[in-house]
Design a protein around this motif. Structure first.
Motif, PDB file in Angstrom:
ATOM      1  N   SER A 292     -52.449  57.287   4.252  1.00 40.89           N
ATOM      2  CA  SER A 292     -51.425  58.131   3.811  1.00 40.89           C
ATOM      3  C   SER A 292     -51.441  59.470   4.640  1.00 40.89           C
ATOM      4  CB  SER A 292     -51.888  58.642   2.349  1.00 40.89           C
ATOM      5  OG  SER A 292     -50.940  59.276   1.662  1.00 40.89           O
ATOM      6  N   MET A 293     -51.723  60.670   4.338  1.00 38.43           N
ATOM      7  CA  MET A 293     -51.589  61.897   4.918  1.00 38.43           C
ATOM      8  C   MET A 293     -52.524  62.077   5.991  1.00 38.43           C
ATOM      9  SD  MET A 293     -51.487  66.014   3.978  1.00 38.43           S
ATOM     10  CE  MET A 293     -53.264  66.346   4.398  1.00 38.43           C
ATOM     11  N   ALA A 294     -53.704  61.186   6.087  1.00 38.90           N
ATOM     12  CA  ALA A 294     -54.363  60.880   6.976  1.00 38.90           C
ATOM     13  C   ALA A 294     -53.926  60.431   8.283  1.00 38.90           C
ATOM     14  CB  ALA A 294     -55.808  60.177   6.524  1.00 38.90           C
ATOM     15  N   GLY A 295     -52.825  60.041   8.096  1.00 36.54           N
ATOM     16  CA  GLY A 295     -51.844  59.373   9.334  1.00 36.54           C
ATOM     17  C   GLY A 295     -51.646  60.354  10.052  1.00 36.54           C
ATOM     18  N   ASP A 296     -51.719  61.533   9.632  1.00 36.16           N
ATOM     19  CA  ASP A 296     -51.492  62.861  10.617  1.00 36.16           C
ATOM     20  C   ASP A 296     -53.068  63.341  10.899  1.00 36.16           C
ATOM     21  OD1 ASP A 296     -50.028  65.678  10.917  1.00 36.16           O
ATOM     22  OD2 ASP A 296     -51.927  65.877  10.082  1.00 36.16           O
ATOM     23  N   LEU A 297     -53.943  63.446   9.982  1.00 33.57           N
ATOM     24  CA  LEU A 297     -55.567  63.897  10.269  1.00 33.57           C
ATOM     25  C   LEU A 297     -56.156  63.018  11.227  1.00 33.57           C
ATOM     26  CD1 LEU A 297     -56.492  64.410   6.776  1.00 33.57           C
ATOM     27  CD2 LEU A 297     -55.370  66.061   8.169  1.00 33.57           C
ATOM     28  N   ALA A 298     -55.911  61.769  11.036  1.00 34.49           N
ATOM     29  CA  ALA A 298     -56.881  60.906  12.305  1.00 34.49           C
ATOM     30  C   ALA A 298     -56.422  60.978  13.485  1.00 34.49           C
ATOM     31  CB  ALA A 298     -56.925  59.521  11.517  1.00 34.49           C
ATOM     32  N   PRO A 299     -54.968  61.049  13.629  1.00 39.26           N
ATOM     33  CA  PRO A 299     -54.457  61.147  15.014  1.00 39.26           C
ATOM     34  C   PRO A 299     -54.699  62.475  15.779  1.00 39.26           C
ATOM     35  CG  PRO A 299     -52.745  59.958  13.715  1.00 39.26           C
ATOM     36  CD  PRO A 299     -53.970  60.477  13.049  1.00 39.26           C
ATOM     37  N   ARG A 300     -54.723  63.501  14.743  1.00 38.03           N
ATOM     38  CA  ARG A 300     -55.150  64.906  15.494  1.00 38.03           C
ATOM     39  C   ARG A 300     -56.649  64.873  15.760  1.00 38.03           C
ATOM     40  NH1 ARG A 300     -54.456  70.494  16.575  1.00 38.03           N
ATOM     41  NH2 ARG A 300     -56.578  71.132  16.934  1.00 38.03           N
ATOM     42  N   ALA A 301     -57.468  64.102  15.156  1.00 37.16           N
ATOM     43  CA  ALA A 301     -58.753  64.051  15.375  1.00 37.16           C
ATOM     44  C   ALA A 301     -59.047  63.259  16.844  1.00 37.16           C
ATOM     45  CB  ALA A 301     -59.705  63.594  14.313  1.00 37.16           C
ATOM     46  N   ALA A 302     -58.253  62.074  16.941  1.00 35.77           N
ATOM     47  CA  ALA A 302     -58.369  61.417  17.809  1.00 35.77           C
ATOM     48  C   ALA A 302     -57.809  61.870  19.346  1.00 35.77           C
ATOM     49  CB  ALA A 302     -57.397  59.815  17.999  1.00 35.77           C
ATOM     50  N   ALA A 303     -56.794  63.015  19.396  1.00 34.09           N
ATOM     51  CA  ALA A 303     -56.339  63.640  20.253  1.00 34.09           C
ATOM     52  C   ALA A 303     -57.486  64.392  21.149  1.00 34.09           C
ATOM     53  CB  ALA A 303     -55.353  64.375  19.861  1.00 34.09           C
ATOM     54  N   PHE A 304     -58.308  64.755  20.206  1.00 32.78           N
ATOM     55  CA  PHE A 304     -59.505  65.877  20.760  1.00 32.78           C
ATOM     56  C   PHE A 304     -60.774  65.207  20.882  1.00 32.78           C
ATOM     57  CE2 PHE A 304     -56.087  68.289  19.367  1.00 32.78           C
ATOM     58  CZ  PHE A 304     -55.832  69.269  20.482  1.00 32.78           C
ATOM     59  N   GLU A 305     -61.012  64.029  20.329  1.00 34.31           N
ATOM     60  CA  GLU A 305     -62.400  63.229  20.333  1.00 34.31           C
ATOM     61  C   GLU A 305     -62.392  61.902  21.055  1.00 34.31           C
ATOM     62  OE1 GLU A 305     -65.536  62.380  20.172  1.00 34.31           O
ATOM     63  OE2 GLU A 305     -65.733  64.030  18.781  1.00 34.31           O
ATOM     64  N   ASP A 306     -62.506  61.810  22.190  1.00 39.27           N
ATOM     65  CA  ASP A 306     -62.396  60.832  23.130  1.00 39.27           C
ATOM     66  C   ASP A 306     -63.399  59.820  22.843  1.00 39.27           C
ATOM     67  OD1 ASP A 306     -64.655  62.031  24.223  1.00 39.27           O
ATOM     68  OD2 ASP A 306     -63.761  62.673  26.167  1.00 39.27           O
ATOM     69  N   ARG A 307     -64.584  59.971  21.782  1.00 38.39           N
ATOM     70  CA  ARG A 307     -65.295  58.687  21.724  1.00 38.39           C
ATOM     71  C   ARG A 307     -64.969  57.733  20.639  1.00 38.39           C
ATOM     72  NH1 ARG A 307     -70.550  62.291  19.763  1.00 38.39           N
ATOM     73  NH2 ARG A 307     -68.808  63.699  18.940  1.00 38.39           N
ATOM     74  N   ILE A 308     -63.850  58.042  20.088  1.00 38.46           N
ATOM     75  CA  ILE A 308     -62.983  57.218  19.421  1.00 38.46           C
ATOM     76  C   ILE A 308     -62.268  56.114  20.145  1.00 38.46           C
ATOM     77  CG2 ILE A 308     -60.749  56.854  17.607  1.00 38.46           C
ATOM     78  CD1 ILE A 308     -63.519  58.176  16.422  1.00 38.46           C
ATOM     79  N   ALA A 309     -62.722  54.810  19.905  1.00 36.19           N
ATOM     80  CA  ALA A 309     -62.319  53.761  20.796  1.00 36.19           C
ATOM     81  C   ALA A 309     -60.778  53.243  20.308  1.00 36.19           C
ATOM     82  CB  ALA A 309     -63.139  52.754  21.026  1.00 36.19           C
ATOM     83  N   ALA A 310     -60.501  53.244  19.084  1.00 33.20           N
ATOM     84  CA  ALA A 310     -59.267  52.749  18.745  1.00 33.20           C
ATOM     85  C   ALA A 310     -58.677  53.647  17.588  1.00 33.20           C
ATOM     86  CB  ALA A 310     -59.187  51.294  18.322  1.00 33.20           C
ATOM     87  N   LEU A 311     -57.520  53.796  17.211  1.00 28.92           N
ATOM     88  CA  LEU A 311     -56.870  54.570  16.087  1.00 28.92           C
ATOM     89  C   LEU A 311     -55.962  53.791  15.304  1.00 28.92           C
ATOM     90  CD1 LEU A 311     -56.343  57.320  14.816  1.00 28.92           C
ATOM     91  CD2 LEU A 311     -54.798  57.780  16.876  1.00 28.92           C
ATOM     92  N   VAL A 312     -55.879  53.809  14.164  1.00 33.90           N
ATOM     93  CA  VAL A 312     -54.755  53.166  13.463  1.00 33.90           C
ATOM     94  C   VAL A 312     -54.350  54.365  12.248  1.00 33.90           C
ATOM     95  CG1 VAL A 312     -54.232  51.430  11.721  1.00 33.90           C
ATOM     96  CG2 VAL A 312     -56.120  51.140  13.233  1.00 33.90           C
ATOM     97  N   ALA A 313     -52.945  54.690  12.145  1.00 31.21           N
ATOM     98  CA  ALA A 313     -52.476  55.504  11.564  1.00 31.21           C
ATOM     99  C   ALA A 313     -51.508  54.760  10.536  1.00 31.21           C
ATOM    100  CB  ALA A 313     -51.162  56.499  12.439  1.00 31.21           C
ATOM    101  N   MET A 314     -51.828  55.056   9.133  1.00 36.77           N
ATOM    102  CA  MET A 314     -51.285  54.230   8.212  1.00 36.77           C
ATOM    103  C   MET A 314     -50.602  55.077   7.180  1.00 36.77           C
ATOM    104  SD  MET A 314     -54.673  51.818   7.767  1.00 36.77           S
ATOM    105  CE  MET A 314     -55.606  52.962   6.992  1.00 36.77           C
ATOM    106  N   PRO A 315     -49.307  55.566   7.180  1.00 40.15           N
ATOM    107  CA  PRO A 315     -48.506  55.448   8.387  1.00 40.15           C
ATOM    108  C   PRO A 315     -48.651  56.484   9.408  1.00 40.15           C
ATOM    109  CG  PRO A 315     -47.389  56.454   6.621  1.00 40.15           C
ATOM    110  CD  PRO A 315     -48.716  56.415   5.979  1.00 40.15           C
ATOM    111  N   GLY A 316     -47.941  56.410  10.551  1.00 40.70           N
ATOM    112  CA  GLY A 316     -47.801  57.442  11.386  1.00 40.70           C
ATOM    113  C   GLY A 316     -47.205  58.603  10.543  1.00 40.70           C
ATOM    114  N   CYS A 317     -47.728  59.896  10.603  1.00 39.75           N
ATOM    115  CA  CYS A 317     -47.189  60.995  10.295  1.00 39.75           C
ATOM    116  C   CYS A 317     -47.572  62.257  11.188  1.00 39.75           C
ATOM    117  CB  CYS A 317     -47.817  61.565   9.136  1.00 39.75           C
ATOM    118  SG  CYS A 317     -47.492  63.204   8.125  1.00 39.75           S
ATOM    119  N   VAL A 318     -46.368  62.996  11.678  1.00 38.70           N
ATOM    120  CA  VAL A 318     -46.538  63.987  12.340  1.00 38.70           C
ATOM    121  C   VAL A 318     -46.281  65.364  11.779  1.00 38.70           C
ATOM    122  CG1 VAL A 318     -45.979  62.530  14.424  1.00 38.70           C
ATOM    123  CG2 VAL A 318     -44.206  63.415  13.335  1.00 38.70           C
TER     124      VAL A 318
END
Length: 468
Positions: A292-318
């Motif tokens: 849901s809205m974490a389809g915005d939050l998780a990508p934001r985190a992944a953009a600055f946290e390079d220890r994340i190896a794979a990301l899924v946005a459900m749905p993608g939200c910008v």
């Protein structure tokens, strides 16, 4: 399913738009929502509620319409969809639906019915002595039904019971977790002045290093939703799964009174720190999902946290702010004083009760004063501050920073963030995949409420293929 790899208005015109807003406030306010309980953009207002019979272009035809009001219907479908994961029972949900419709659909009847069902399941079933498995899954279903009641409690006759209702659902969730085998590791991960409660699920208690997925909830989901949308799927594949409450969610919102933050990497970073120290986590294979809205939050985190190896946005939200109707967004001006004057003098007096309740629910994760006012049955008076916070969640400029493989989900008839998943996919420069779940699969609408098992199959097949 489709699969692909690879001005603000001012002056008289704004006043005219506001006139339109207050003239049809129910339709404008209820046209979208941050996660659950929203009204699809093409839905009628309550005064013109549609027939439960299928209509052309209806995203929930026939038996998929449990309630005439799409806001309640969406939540009912979410509950029903949890049945495949054991977090609901078809007969219980449909019996509750019938009881609510017979009594007359309203926030009050919805809250009363689902809270009573939760209370019943926290007691032993009549005529038998339950074993741990029975008690465990009754508690999981109770957590679901308390969550259903919680979503609409601010529109009920007892909005002040919100915190107690949250605690009832949390108690049911913890009881379920305590009876799991193995029980999830419970901990508090340091985060500012308020630690993050976490539940770390493992296939077994050995020290075998495994891939791990961090499951991120949206703006109004509960922990039980993370069970439906990921924990069993992870465990069945030999993965660990981490469930947590972040700012604006669960305990941090309803008890600790901490609202959302736009810097979600400061939330995920401590979680990765905690996981990386464990002997049963393969720190090179940590995935992050956002529902849901974490389809915005998780990508934001992944953009600055390079220890994340794979990301899924459900749905993608910008841009979550675009999930609000244009008429609502036009209230916001550069001036706090002007904005709040418009809100309090021109908009609030004209809002019908259902629209007012929806605005209270939508704003509370972004404003503690708004949440506390709502619990007293009052409308918040400061629209400007939470609106600016929601605006700050926009991540268009940081999506290109994402470097890890990313799966972007989209949904046919996506009613909250239409077009944003495609926008995110197009902006990504990392290895990427795009999947759209469809009505032909019964997986339409935001987060595929009727098809969470299919949803998990898509997500975890991709994670398994990406991280092994």
């Amino acid at each position: 399913m489709t699969y692909v790899s690879a001005d603000r208005v001012s002056g008289p015109s704004r006043r005219a738009a506001l006139a339109g807003l207050v003239g049809g406030a129910g339709a404008a306010v209820l046209a979208g929502c941050t996660s659950q309980g929203a009204r699809p953009a093409n839905a009628p207002t309550p005064s013109g509620a549609r027939s439960p019979q299928a209509q052309a272009g209806d995203p929930t035809p026939g038996a998929m319409t449990l309630f005439k009001d799409p806001a309640f219907n969406f939540n009912g479908l979410l509950a029903l969809g949890g049945s495949g994961a054991g977090s609901a029972e078809v007969g219980e949900v449909l019996t509750a639906v019938n009881a609510i419709n017979k009594a007359g659909l309203s926030s009050q009847t919805y809250v009363e019915t689902f809270r009573k069902l939760g209370d019943q399941l926290m007691e032993p079933p009549e005529g038998s002595k339950p074993d741990d498995q029975t008690t465990r899954f009754r508690a999981l279903r109770a957590a679901q039904y308390y969550g259903q009641a919680l979503f609409f409690v601010l529109g009920s006759d007892d909005p002040g019971s919100e915190e107690d209702l949250y605690k009832a659902g949390r108690g049911a969730w913890d009881k379920f977790c305590d009876l799991c085998d193995p029980a999830p590791v419970k901990a508090n991960v340091p985060y500012g002045k308020t630690p993050l409660p976490v539940w770390f699920f493992r296939p077994d208690p050995s020290n075998t290093r495994r891939p791990t997925v961090i499951l991120t909830n949206g703006s109004d989901g509960q922990n039980v939703d993370m069970w439906t949308y990921g924990v069993p799927a992870a465990l069945e594949r030999g993965w660990n799964a981490l469930v947590y409450d972040g700012p604006g969610q669960g305990q941090l919102l309803f008890v600790d009174q901490v609202v959302f933050t736009p810097t979600w990497e400061k939330v995920v970073g401590p979680l990765v720190d905690w996981l990386s120290k464990r002997s049963d986590v393969d720190a090179s294979k940590i995935g992050l999902t956002g529902l849901s809205m974490a389809g915005d939050l998780a990508p934001r985190a992944a953009a600055f946290e390079d220890r994340i190896a794979a990301l899924v946005a459900m749905p993608g939200c910008v841009d979550p702010w675009l999930g609000f109707p244009a008429e609502i967004r036009q209230i916001l001006t550069p001036s706090k004083e002007e904005t709040n004057e418009i809100w309090n003098k021109e908009v609030v007096p004209q809002l019908p009760p259902d629209a007012a309740a929806t605005m209270k629910k939508r704003i509370e994760p972004f404003s503690i004063p708004a949440m506390l006012s709502a619990r007293e049955g009052k409308m918040f008076t400061d629209f400007y501050t939470p609106a600016r916070l929601i605006q700050s969640l926009k991540i268009t400029d940081v999506v290109p920073r994402i470097k890890m493989p990313t799966l972007v989900l989209d949904y046919e008839d996506e009613q909250f963030y239409p077009g944003q998943a495609q926008q995110m996919f197009d902006t990504l420069t990392a290895p990427k995949d795009y999947v759209k779940l469809t009505a032909a699969q019964g997986a339409q609408l935001h987060c595929s409420p009727m098809a969470p098992q299919l949803h998990c199959e898509v997500v975890f097949d991709w994670l398994q293929g990406t991280l092994g």
